[in-house]
Design a protein around this motif. Sequence first.
Motif, PDB file in Angstrom:
ATOM      1  N   HIS A   1      22.688  66.882  78.696  1.00 48.42           N
ATOM      2  CA  HIS A   1      23.930  67.615  78.453  1.00 48.42           C
ATOM      3  C   HIS A   1      24.924  66.944  77.515  1.00 48.42           C
ATOM      4  N   ALA A   2      24.734  65.700  77.168  1.00 42.94           N
ATOM      5  CA  ALA A   2      25.701  65.030  76.286  1.00 42.94           C
ATOM      6  C   ALA A   2      25.635  65.613  74.886  1.00 42.94           C
ATOM      7  N   SER A   3      26.778  65.634  74.229  1.00 45.27           N
ATOM      8  CA  SER A   3      26.859  66.173  72.868  1.00 45.27           C
ATOM      9  C   SER A   3      26.576  65.103  71.815  1.00 45.27           C
ATOM     10  N   CYS A   4      26.212  63.907  72.264  1.00 44.27           N
ATOM     11  CA  CYS A   4      25.898  62.817  71.335  1.00 44.27           C
ATOM     12  C   CYS A   4      24.578  62.177  71.769  1.00 44.27           C
ATOM     13  N   SER A   5      24.125  61.218  70.992  1.00 41.12           N
ATOM     14  CA  SER A   5      22.912  60.488  71.360  1.00 41.12           C
ATOM     15  C   SER A   5      23.157  59.696  72.639  1.00 41.12           C
ATOM     16  N   VAL A   6      22.105  59.544  73.440  1.00 45.38           N
ATOM     17  CA  VAL A   6      22.199  58.828  74.709  1.00 45.38           C
ATOM     18  C   VAL A   6      21.147  57.718  74.730  1.00 45.38           C
ATOM     19  N   VAL A   7      21.574  56.522  75.129  1.00 41.01           N
ATOM     20  CA  VAL A   7      20.664  55.403  75.330  1.00 41.01           C
ATOM     21  C   VAL A   7      20.628  55.106  76.826  1.00 41.01           C
ATOM     22  N   VAL A   8      19.426  55.077  77.400  1.00 47.94           N
ATOM     23  CA  VAL A   8      19.253  54.712  78.806  1.00 47.94           C
ATOM     24  C   VAL A   8      18.670  53.308  78.816  1.00 47.94           C
ATOM     25  N   VAL A   9      19.425  52.371  79.373  1.00 54.73           N
ATOM     26  CA  VAL A   9      19.039  50.959  79.368  1.00 54.73           C
ATOM     27  C   VAL A   9      18.423  50.600  80.707  1.00 54.73           C
ATOM     28  N   ARG A  10      17.216  50.099  80.651  1.00 52.30           N
ATOM     29  CA  ARG A  10      16.567  49.610  81.866  1.00 52.30           C
ATOM     30  C   ARG A  10      17.052  48.196  82.130  1.00 52.30           C
ATOM     31  N   ARG A  11      17.343  47.901  83.360  1.00 54.16           N
ATOM     32  CA  ARG A  11      17.743  46.542  83.694  1.00 54.16           C
ATOM     33  C   ARG A  11      16.515  45.657  83.703  1.00 54.16           C
ATOM     34  N   PRO A  12      16.677  44.366  83.393  1.00 49.74           N
ATOM     35  CA  PRO A  12      15.525  43.471  83.436  1.00 49.74           C
ATOM     36  C   PRO A  12      15.013  43.323  84.865  1.00 49.74           C
TER      37      PRO A  12
ATOM     38  N   VAL B   1      29.743  52.586  83.924  1.00 48.66           N
ATOM     39  CA  VAL B   1      29.734  51.365  84.738  1.00 48.66           C
ATOM     40  C   VAL B   1      29.906  51.773  86.196  1.00 48.66           C
ATOM     41  N   ASP B   2      29.066  51.235  87.068  1.00 47.48           N
ATOM     42  CA  ASP B   2      29.233  51.496  88.499  1.00 47.48           C
ATOM     43  C   ASP B   2      29.020  50.240  89.345  1.00 47.48           C
ATOM     44  N   GLY B   3      28.850  49.105  88.683  1.00 46.82           N
ATOM     45  CA  GLY B   3      28.651  47.857  89.407  1.00 46.82           C
ATOM     46  C   GLY B   3      27.203  47.496  89.637  1.00 46.82           C
ATOM     47  N   SER B   4      26.291  48.432  89.417  1.00 47.01           N
ATOM     48  CA  SER B   4      24.869  48.161  89.641  1.00 47.01           C
ATOM     49  C   SER B   4      24.323  47.270  88.532  1.00 47.01           C
ATOM     50  N   PRO B   5      23.195  46.600  88.790  1.00 43.82           N
ATOM     51  CA  PRO B   5      22.566  45.806  87.732  1.00 43.82           C
ATOM     52  C   PRO B   5      22.233  46.646  86.493  1.00 43.82           C
ATOM     53  N   GLY B   6      21.830  47.884  86.697  1.00 41.64           N
ATOM     54  CA  GLY B   6      21.529  48.756  85.566  1.00 41.64           C
ATOM     55  C   GLY B   6      22.746  49.043  84.714  1.00 41.64           C
ATOM     56  N   SER B   7      23.891  49.243  85.355  1.00 41.36           N
ATOM     57  CA  SER B   7      25.104  49.525  84.570  1.00 41.36           C
ATOM     58  C   SER B   7      25.607  48.264  83.876  1.00 41.36           C
TER      59      SER B   7
ATOM     60  N   ALA C   1      32.118  61.380  70.957  1.00 41.39           N
ATOM     61  CA  ALA C   1      31.652  60.000  70.794  1.00 41.39           C
ATOM     62  C   ALA C   1      30.391  59.994  69.927  1.00 41.39           C
ATOM     63  N   ASP C   2      30.045  58.820  69.442  1.00 37.19           N
ATOM     64  CA  ASP C   2      28.822  58.668  68.661  1.00 37.19           C
ATOM     65  C   ASP C   2      27.626  58.326  69.531  1.00 37.19           C
ATOM     66  N   LEU C   3      27.889  57.719  70.695  1.00 36.62           N
ATOM     67  CA  LEU C   3      26.798  57.250  71.529  1.00 36.62           C
ATOM     68  C   LEU C   3      27.270  57.140  72.976  1.00 36.62           C
ATOM     69  N   LEU C   4      26.392  57.516  73.894  1.00 37.75           N
ATOM     70  CA  LEU C   4      26.626  57.347  75.323  1.00 37.75           C
ATOM     71  C   LEU C   4      25.536  56.417  75.848  1.00 37.75           C
ATOM     72  N   VAL C   5      25.940  55.376  76.563  1.00 38.59           N
ATOM     73  CA  VAL C   5      25.000  54.387  77.091  1.00 38.59           C
ATOM     74  C   VAL C   5      25.099  54.401  78.611  1.00 38.59           C
ATOM     75  N   VAL C   6      23.964  54.561  79.270  1.00 39.21           N
ATOM     76  CA  VAL C   6      23.928  54.558  80.733  1.00 39.21           C
ATOM     77  C   VAL C   6      22.814  53.633  81.196  1.00 39.21           C
ATOM     78  N   GLY C   7      22.956  53.131  82.393  1.00 43.14           N
ATOM     79  CA  GLY C   7      21.939  52.276  82.980  1.00 43.14           C
ATOM     80  C   GLY C   7      20.930  53.079  83.763  1.00 43.14           C
ATOM     81  N   HIS C   8      19.782  52.483  83.967  1.00 40.10           N
ATOM     82  CA  HIS C   8      18.708  53.081  84.756  1.00 40.10           C
ATOM     83  C   HIS C   8      18.679  52.365  86.094  1.00 40.10           C
ATOM     84  N   ARG C   9      18.741  53.101  87.173  1.00 43.58           N
ATOM     85  CA  ARG C   9      18.785  52.478  88.494  1.00 43.58           C
ATOM     86  C   ARG C   9      17.467  52.612  89.231  1.00 43.58           C
ATOM     87  N   GLY C  10      16.359  52.796  88.520  1.00 42.34           N
ATOM     88  CA  GLY C  10      15.050  53.027  89.140  1.00 42.34           C
ATOM     89  C   GLY C  10      14.693  52.003  90.194  1.00 42.34           C
TER      90      GLY C  10
END
Length: 148
Positions: free
Chosen positions: A132-143, A12-18, A104-113
Amino acid sequence: MTDAKPRIVVGVDGSPGSRAALRWALRYAELSDGDVTALIASGPPVFIDLAVPMPGDDAADRADRELHEAVEETTALLGSDVHVNRVVVQDHPARALVDEARGADLLVVGHRGRGGFVGAVLGSVSRHCVNHASCSVVVVRRPHEDGH
């Protein structure tokens, strides 16, 4: 298969993507009966922070407020009752997320494109996490602003 709840870490960083990533992580946690850890990283103070200090207001305090606000607003918006562990660290966001996601089982990050060609590639934080994460990563694009 274990009976342990899935552990989901979200940046979380406050951006719409996060904010979109936090929504995604909360929905996934509801479906999987998982636990969510929301992490915000406040890097070392930048020069301007040193030149113009605000009394009683430092980077860690601002990060803590931003994380609290993002979690409260997002859980209220979704009507979610998932408990969110909140973590504030002073480190580079990419490194902090990869470290927190160990085990962790999953890392979720936002896309700030920013759209166009630049938007077609991952940002530096999400790219670092994917590599580099040791688990699966989901990159979520903001609408997009038009909702698509």
